[in-house]
Write a protein that holds these residues in place. Structure first.
Motif, PDB file in Angstrom:
ATOM      1  N   SER A  52      11.124 -13.419 -14.462  1.00 29.01           N
ATOM      2  CA  SER A  52       9.784 -13.991 -14.363  1.00 29.01           C
ATOM      3  C   SER A  52       8.978 -13.308 -13.253  1.00 29.01           C
ATOM      4  O   SER A  52       7.807 -12.943 -13.452  1.00 29.01           O
ATOM      5  N   LEU A  53       9.616 -13.124 -12.084  1.00 25.78           N
ATOM      6  CA  LEU A  53       8.926 -12.478 -10.968  1.00 25.78           C
ATOM      7  C   LEU A  53       8.640 -11.008 -11.258  1.00 25.78           C
ATOM      8  O   LEU A  53       7.573 -10.490 -10.906  1.00 25.78           O
ATOM      9  N   VAL A  54       9.597 -10.326 -11.897  1.00 26.02           N
ATOM     10  CA  VAL A  54       9.388  -8.913 -12.239  1.00 26.02           C
ATOM     11  C   VAL A  54       8.251  -8.778 -13.242  1.00 26.02           C
ATOM     12  O   VAL A  54       7.383  -7.913 -13.121  1.00 26.02           O
ATOM     13  N   GLU A  55       8.228  -9.660 -14.238  1.00 28.90           N
ATOM     14  CA  GLU A  55       7.160  -9.618 -15.243  1.00 28.90           C
ATOM     15  C   GLU A  55       5.808  -9.877 -14.593  1.00 28.90           C
ATOM     16  O   GLU A  55       4.812  -9.203 -14.902  1.00 28.90           O
TER      17      GLU A  55
ATOM     18  N   LYS B 285       8.443   7.332  22.114  1.00 27.02           N
ATOM     19  CA  LYS B 285       7.954   7.789  20.820  1.00 27.02           C
ATOM     20  C   LYS B 285       8.404   6.849  19.706  1.00 27.02           C
ATOM     21  O   LYS B 285       9.580   6.484  19.614  1.00 27.02           O
ATOM     22  N   ILE B 286       7.427   6.465  18.876  1.00 25.72           N
ATOM     23  CA  ILE B 286       7.734   5.682  17.685  1.00 25.72           C
ATOM     24  C   ILE B 286       7.154   6.408  16.475  1.00 25.72           C
ATOM     25  O   ILE B 286       6.357   7.331  16.617  1.00 25.72           O
ATOM     26  N   ILE B 287       7.574   5.994  15.291  1.00 22.67           N
ATOM     27  CA  ILE B 287       7.056   6.571  14.045  1.00 22.67           C
ATOM     28  C   ILE B 287       6.251   5.501  13.328  1.00 22.67           C
ATOM     29  O   ILE B 287       6.731   4.366  13.145  1.00 22.67           O
ATOM     30  N   TYR B 288       5.021   5.869  12.957  1.00 22.42           N
ATOM     31  CA  TYR B 288       4.133   4.939  12.250  1.00 22.42           C
ATOM     32  C   TYR B 288       3.919   5.446  10.832  1.00 22.42           C
ATOM     33  O   TYR B 288       3.630   6.625  10.607  1.00 22.42           O
ATOM     34  N   LEU B 289       4.088   4.547   9.875  1.00 24.73           N
ATOM     35  CA  LEU B 289       3.866   4.905   8.474  1.00 24.73           C
ATOM     36  C   LEU B 289       2.976   3.858   7.833  1.00 24.73           C
ATOM     37  O   LEU B 289       3.333   2.676   7.774  1.00 24.73           O
ATOM     38  N   HIS B 290       1.794   4.312   7.389  1.00 21.37           N
ATOM     39  CA  HIS B 290       0.911   3.411   6.639  1.00 21.37           C
ATOM     40  C   HIS B 290       1.250   3.553   5.167  1.00 21.37           C
ATOM     41  O   HIS B 290       1.251   4.653   4.608  1.00 21.37           O
ATOM     42  N   ILE B 291       1.536   2.434   4.506  1.00 20.37           N
ATOM     43  CA  ILE B 291       1.962   2.438   3.106  1.00 20.37           C
ATOM     44  C   ILE B 291       0.890   1.728   2.293  1.00 20.37           C
ATOM     45  O   ILE B 291       0.644   0.526   2.480  1.00 20.37           O
ATOM     46  N   PRO B 292       0.206   2.424   1.387  1.00 19.30           N
ATOM     47  CA  PRO B 292      -0.840   1.776   0.580  1.00 19.30           C
ATOM     48  C   PRO B 292      -0.236   0.926  -0.523  1.00 19.30           C
ATOM     49  O   PRO B 292       0.909   1.136  -0.941  1.00 19.30           O
ATOM     50  N   GLU B 293      -0.993  -0.027  -0.991  1.00 22.51           N
ATOM     51  CA  GLU B 293      -0.576  -0.769  -2.179  1.00 22.51           C
ATOM     52  C   GLU B 293      -0.551   0.203  -3.353  1.00 22.51           C
ATOM     53  O   GLU B 293      -1.449   1.019  -3.525  1.00 22.51           O
ATOM     54  N   SER B 294       0.466   0.134  -4.149  1.00 20.00           N
ATOM     55  CA  SER B 294       0.607   1.055  -5.279  1.00 20.00           C
ATOM     56  C   SER B 294       0.161   0.388  -6.575  1.00 20.00           C
ATOM     57  O   SER B 294       0.229  -0.839  -6.719  1.00 20.00           O
ATOM     58  N   SER B 295      -0.272   1.199  -7.514  1.00 23.06           N
ATOM     59  CA  SER B 295      -0.631   0.677  -8.839  1.00 23.06           C
ATOM     60  C   SER B 295       0.578   0.628  -9.755  1.00 23.06           C
ATOM     61  O   SER B 295       0.473   0.217 -10.903  1.00 23.06           O
TER      62      SER B 295
ATOM     63  N   LEU C  86       2.598  -7.389 -14.446  1.00 24.08           N
ATOM     64  CA  LEU C  86       1.319  -7.892 -14.963  1.00 24.08           C
ATOM     65  C   LEU C  86       0.232  -7.776 -13.901  1.00 24.08           C
ATOM     66  O   LEU C  86      -0.901  -7.380 -14.181  1.00 24.08           O
ATOM     67  N   ARG C  87       0.592  -8.102 -12.644  1.00 14.33           N
ATOM     68  CA  ARG C  87      -0.386  -8.011 -11.556  1.00 14.33           C
ATOM     69  C   ARG C  87      -0.831  -6.571 -11.335  1.00 14.33           C
ATOM     70  O   ARG C  87      -2.011  -6.292 -11.113  1.00 14.33           O
TER      71      ARG C  87
END
Length: 506
Positions: free
Chosen positions: A132-135, A97-107, A139-140
């Motif tokens: 810079s990366l956080v900004e 048994k394994i656990i599968y989790l689908h994670i959608p891209e969040s806004s 923004l994305r």
């Protein structure tokens, strides 16, 4: 599900796939991966699998405990902020048994334990200290999802409590013990990620997705004056339309109105799958309508359109193309345009995972019409569904006809009681007297006209006693013209594939 997981295992770890051993407990960095997937393109998390893709499985006594812990922590703002509601699935692979989790891209931009993680092909990386990366991340998110735009002057009074109550009920029916059952209206909206704070500007409030899902009509039109979905039938009057429906309301009721329009104008041909009747029309258009409502660019004034023509249905809506071109069902990337709206539709059973939904449309679309469906991604996302050559409809005089794609076509083949008469006369034993045969024909016509009838309905509509109706149904079942589908008290007598073929040839 097993086939999907096996394909993920075959592909191995990457920007959208992560394996964790988690044999007895969650790996310490599990939520770093969940956070990174939410912040990047979404992904698949498999627990019980080594980094190399070997399935070791989770200790059986620990499986449900890990599922419960995942759900609990995803709804704990101290662990994941903003929180999310996702449902892990237990998958059995060769007894492990394994656990599968689908994670959608969040806004939204998520953090775990106060740290922000992003993802690349090498794994998860902490970007908290890199301004810079956080900004760029914020923004994305802001640029990608118009559904997440904040409207700080919206209040709870701008939403319809009856719609919120309906969604609460639909979610609880679909998932027993759903967290929304015990939440008040504002708590439910926040849990569904319909209220957010922009940590870059400090602005916070309900977002556009909340308005589209639960807003009063006047609020929706005030914010999006050009928003509408235009449904048309163009069979006879191709310059204008034979029938039209303008939909300008919330997405939940828009779904109902558009599905009713489809059911009014399109056939539902008889189809059996593993001895069960499958509603091909609803199977296909349930997904198509949901996709039309969910995956559109709402701030563009281009109206969504659904046009029923002689041989096809064409659906168009404005879109931010991810990979322009024709979508291949065997190899395409699922990229939700409005993941918050999609997630709520999934919670109430109005939509499946984007990939499985598209594959279902291809699977059943080829059975429904003359050719397979077409999905074309561009600035305008276009869906084309072929419709059947022939189906039975009832005309104004009460007769039934076998016709082309619409009741108003010029060339029609008469389908009246004579067709059923001949079929019954050929199949019923000569020992059955003419009075019984006539009644059988009438009963069979009613079953055809109503696309199935229960025994009480048959007794009421034809004024026959229960014992008589039961005897007649046995005769029709014995000759292979009908069968019974459903529970004893609520099921219906339906025509068989054998009779459908006879009618089709007539």
């Amino acid at each position: 599900m097993i086939e999907q997981v096996q394909q993920i295992l075959k592909e191995g770890e990457g920007i959208t796939v992560e394996f964790k051993t988690s044999r007895y407990e969650l790996n310490k960095n599990t939520f770093e991966s969940i956070c990174a997937f939410l912040n990047r393109k979404g992904g698949h998390l498999l627990l019980g699998v080594t980094d190399s893709g070997t399935v070791e499985g989770i200790e059986e006594k620990k499986v449900q405990l890990l599922v419960d812990r995942l759900i609990s922590l995803m709804n704990n703002p101290q662990k994941l902020s903003p929180t999310v509601y996702l449902i892990p699935e237990i998958v059995d692979l060769d007894g492990k048994k394994i656990i599968y989790l689908h994670i959608p891209e969040s806004s939204q931009v998520h953090s775990t334990a106060g740290k922000i993680f992003d993802r690349n092909s090498d794994g998860d990386f902490n970007v908290t200290g890199n301004h810079s990366l956080v900004e760029h991340l914020y923004l994305r998110k802001a640029n990608n999802f118009t559904e997440s735009g904040i409207y700080k002057f919206l209040s709870l009074e701008d939403f319809r409590p009856d719609l919120i109550a309906r969604v609460r009920k639909l979610a609880s029916v679909r998932t027993s013990g759903h967290p929304w059952e015990s939440m008040n209206d504002e708590e439910l909206l926040r849990s569904a990620k319909l209220y957010r704070k922009d940590f870059k500007t400090g602005e916070e409030g309900f977002i556009l997705a909340a308005v589209l899902l639960f807003g009063k009509d006047e609020i929706i039109q005030n914010i999006l004056p050009a928003y509408k979905t235009d449904a048309l039938v163009r069979i006879v009057n191709t310059d204008r339309y034979d029938d039209r429906l303008e939909v300008r309301t919330n997405l939940i009721e828009s779904y109902d109105l558009l599905m009713d329009f489809i059911r009014k104008h399109l056939p539902d041909p008889f189809y059996l799958e593993n001895d069960q009747r499958i509603n091909l029309r609803d199977k296909i258009f349930r997904e198509v309508i949901a996709n039309t409502l969910v995956h559109r660019e709402f701030l563009n004034s281009f109206p969504s359109r659904l046009v029923i023509e002689k041989e096809k249905v064409t659906i168009e809506n404005w879109n931010k193309p991810y990979i322009p071109g024709i979508i291949n069902p065997d190899n395409f990337y699922t990229h939700p345009k409005n993941p918050i709206v999609l997630e709520l539709f999934k919670q109430i059973g109005r939509a499946d995972e984007l990939g499985s939904g598209v594959r279902n449309v291809f699977k059943y679309g080829k059975l429904y019409g003359k050719s397979e469906p077409v999905f074309k991604e561009g600035d305008i996302f276009t869906t084309i569904i072929s419709i059947p050559n022939k189906y039975i409809f009832r005309d104004e005089g009460g007769d039934y006809r076998v016709t082309g794609s619409h009741a108003a076509l010029e060339k029609e083949d008469k389908f009246d009681a004579d067709t059923v008469n001949d079929a019954v006369n050929d199949a019923v034993n000569d020992a059955v007297n003419d009075a019984v045969k006539d009644r059988l024909k009438t009963e069979l016509m009613e079953i055809i006209k109503n696309e199935g009838l229960s025994l009480p309905q048959l007794m009421k509509d034809l004024s026959v006693k229960r014992a008589t109706a039961q005897r007649d149904m046995k005769i029709l079942r014995d000759i292979g013209f009908i069968h019974f589908l459903g529970a004893p008290k609520t099921g219906k007598y339906m025509i068989t594939k054998k009779l459908a073929q006879i009618l089709k040839k007539s």
